[in-house]
Each structure stands twice: as structure tokens, then as C-alpha cells.
Design a protein around this motif. Structure first.
Motif, short mmCIF file in Angstrom:
data_model
loop_
_atom_site.label_atom_id
_atom_site.label_comp_id
_atom_site.label_asym_id
_atom_site.label_seq_id
_atom_site.Cartn_x
_atom_site.Cartn_y
_atom_site.Cartn_z
N TYR A 183 25.37 -32.14 -20.90
CA TYR A 183 26.24 -31.01 -20.58
C TYR A 183 26.82 -30.45 -21.88
O TYR A 183 27.13 -31.19 -22.80
CB TYR A 183 27.35 -31.45 -19.64
CG TYR A 183 26.83 -31.99 -18.33
CD1 TYR A 183 26.58 -31.13 -17.26
CD2 TYR A 183 26.57 -33.35 -18.16
CE1 TYR A 183 26.08 -31.61 -16.06
CE2 TYR A 183 26.07 -33.84 -16.97
CZ TYR A 183 25.83 -32.97 -15.91
OH TYR A 183 25.33 -33.46 -14.73
N THR A 189 28.61 -26.56 -23.93
CA THR A 189 29.03 -25.16 -23.91
C THR A 189 28.40 -24.50 -25.12
O THR A 189 28.36 -25.08 -26.20
CB THR A 189 30.57 -25.03 -24.01
OG1 THR A 189 31.16 -25.67 -22.88
CG2 THR A 189 30.98 -23.57 -24.02
N SER A 238 28.75 -22.15 -20.12
CA SER A 238 28.47 -23.56 -19.83
C SER A 238 26.97 -23.75 -19.68
O SER A 238 26.24 -22.82 -19.30
CB SER A 238 29.18 -23.99 -18.55
OG SER A 238 30.57 -23.92 -18.70
N GLY A 239 26.52 -24.97 -19.95
CA GLY A 239 25.10 -25.25 -19.83
C GLY A 239 24.81 -26.69 -19.47
O GLY A 239 25.66 -27.56 -19.66
N GLN A 251 26.14 -20.83 -15.20
CA GLN A 251 25.74 -21.62 -16.37
C GLN A 251 24.26 -21.43 -16.63
O GLN A 251 23.54 -20.89 -15.81
CB GLN A 251 26.05 -23.10 -16.14
CG GLN A 251 25.36 -23.72 -14.94
CD GLN A 251 25.83 -25.15 -14.67
OE1 GLN A 251 26.78 -25.63 -15.25
NE2 GLN A 251 25.15 -25.84 -13.77
#
Length: 263
Positions: free
Chosen positions: A45, A47, A56-57, A93
Motif C-alpha cells: 500500500y 500514496t 492512494s494506491g 485509488q
């Protein structure tokens, strides 16, 4: 009367609109990494951000194995994947399929430049490191007055030696004026005559911890007459304060264990 839609219906509708956009099904986004977290499941996870916005990613384990480098805060990257909505949180995201390194971020470059300068000046040299006293009665702590870090330091210290006196300087440890607040705390507790000082905070991104990468904070630690333990973030976080302090602790709890003898 207008029809009332549920949150799920609205979110699902927006998800459908985004899913139909050809550009967002395979887009490459460039920016700087922040808040990188490797989950035990293998998912990553993060950003990705620039000066104007943040996104977000997530990179699932099935794709993460293709990475040729470890993701870290402050690294500039190009993320390729699909943008979608995570319905449970109601957030959008990017679901990364591939990530390639595009160079180091501005903060990382500033960190390395200052680290090299201070190292050349001898501020990290072992001969300037002071030994911690074995037995202390007054412990100085420069950190935020709320949060896990100060609670951990107090709990561990009092468990090891219930009679230890703890002097807390409630410093601002993030954002504007944080560096000035930390420097003032160091000087106040140094003048108060504490036996050992812990300077630190809980974990966070490179931006959150940046006050501990400032030159004035490093100089205040170096010039302090009291032995200083740096306890910034988690074990994997490293700041300039860690290099210049007399001792670096991996966590605030560990700093208390190093400072206070076990009565």
C-alpha cells in the motif's frame, strides 16, 4: 420528492463511470512515494503525490513480485495501472500493475545532502558520542504530549524504575514550526539538568518525520550537554537525528529501556 439513493448505490454508480473510462483503465502516473507499507499478505500500500495532490494506491502480491526494487518513501516513480473506487472506504485509488523508479524525490535528495555535509563536519563521529549513565533519576523527554510515543516512554520507564522523575517538554513534532519547538525543548531540558534525554516521536512518512531531518535540530542535539537518545518512528525509519544523537533507539519504548535501569 427526490428519490433517495443509498451510499452503496452512489458509490457503485461512480465506480461504473470510472470503469468505463478508457484512459483510467491503463494509466501511468508519475510522482513521489509516501506512506509505503508492505503487508504480511504480500500486498503493498502506498500514496503517490506531487505538490498539488495525492493518490492512494495498492499493488497486489500477484503483481508485487515483478518489482525490481523495494518501494520506499521519497522515491520518485511511475505507476501504471487502473484507477478505480474502493467501495468500502468510498475512496478512489490506483491498482498498480507495474512500478518503475524515476529517480529520488526532493526530500530524499535533501536528506542525503545534509547527511553528507554533517558527516564531513564530524557530527556523526564516534568520539563525540557520550556514554549514558547507568543509573538515572531524571529523564527528559522531547516529544508530543499525546500519542503512543509518550505513553510508551512513561509506561516502560515507570515499570523499570517507579521513582524516576520524567520531565516532558510538549513539543510540536510535525508540520510548521516543529523544528523550532524541538530545538527549544532540547535546550530547556538541557538547562533543567536531566540525566538523559529522549528526543523522538512515533512513526510516519518521510514528510511526517521531516522535522528530525532539519539542520537546526541536528545542531541542537550535537551541542546538548546531556546525553541524547534519538527515538524517531519505527525501526525501519532513519533520520538525521539518529546519526547525530549519542545513541539511536529503534522505537520510543526501546529508548526508555536504554535510558532507565531496571530497578
Amino acid at each position: 420528492m427526490n428519490k433517495v439513493y443509498s451510499v452503496s448505490q452512489v458509490t457503485s454508480y461512480l465506480k461504473g463511470i470510472i470503469a468505463k473510462d478508457a484512459l483510467l483503465r491503463a494509466v501511468t502516473v508519475g510522482g513521489e512515494l509516501s506512506n509505503v507499507k508492505y503487508h504480511s499478505s504480500g500486498h503493498i500500500y502506498f500514496t503517490i503525490k506531487d505538490s498539488g495532490a495525492a493518490l492512494s494506491g495498492v499493488m497486489f502480491a500477484s503483481d508485487a513480485y515483478t518489482l525490481k526494487f523495494r518501494l520506499k518513501d521519497g522515491v520518485k516513480v511511475e505507476v501504471t495501472g487502473a484507477v478505480g473506487i474502493y467501495e468500502k472506504a468510498g475512496t478512489y485509488q490506483i491498482y498498480a500493475k507495474s512500478i518503475k523508479e524515476a529517480g529520488k524525490g526532493e526530500l530524499y535528495e535533501r536528506f542525503m545532502q545534509l547527511k553528507e555535509e554533517l558527516e564531513e563536519m564530524g557530527m556523526f563521529a564516534p568520539e563525540y558520542k557520550r556514554e549514558l549513565p547507568v543509573y538515572i533519576r531524571r529523564l527528559g523527554v522531547v516529544t508530543a504530549p499525546t500519542g503512543a510515543a509518550v505513553r510508551d516512554i512513561i509506561n516502560v520507564s515507570k515499570r523499570r524504575f517507579p521513582y524516576v522523575e520524567i520531565l516532558l517538554y510538549p513539543a510540536k513534532v510535525q508540520g510548521e514550526d516543529a523544528k523550532e519547538s524541538i530545538v527549544k525543548g532540547i535546550k530547556v531540558l538541557d538547562a533543567a539538568g536531566v540525566d538523559v534525554m529522549i528526543v523522538g516521536r512515533g512513526g510516519g512518512s518521510i514528510e511526517d518525520l521531516w522535522a528530525f531531518n532539519e539542520r537546526v535540530v541536528a545542531e541542537a542535539i550535537f551541542q546538548c550537554n546531556t546525553p541524547v537518545i534519538s527515538a524517531v518512528g519505527h525501526e525501519t525509519d532513519t533520520t538525521i537525528a539518529d546519526y547525530v544523537a549519542d545513541l539511536r533507539a529503534p522505537t520510543p519504548s526501546a529508548a526508555a529501556e536504554l535510558a532507565v535501569f531496571d530497578y
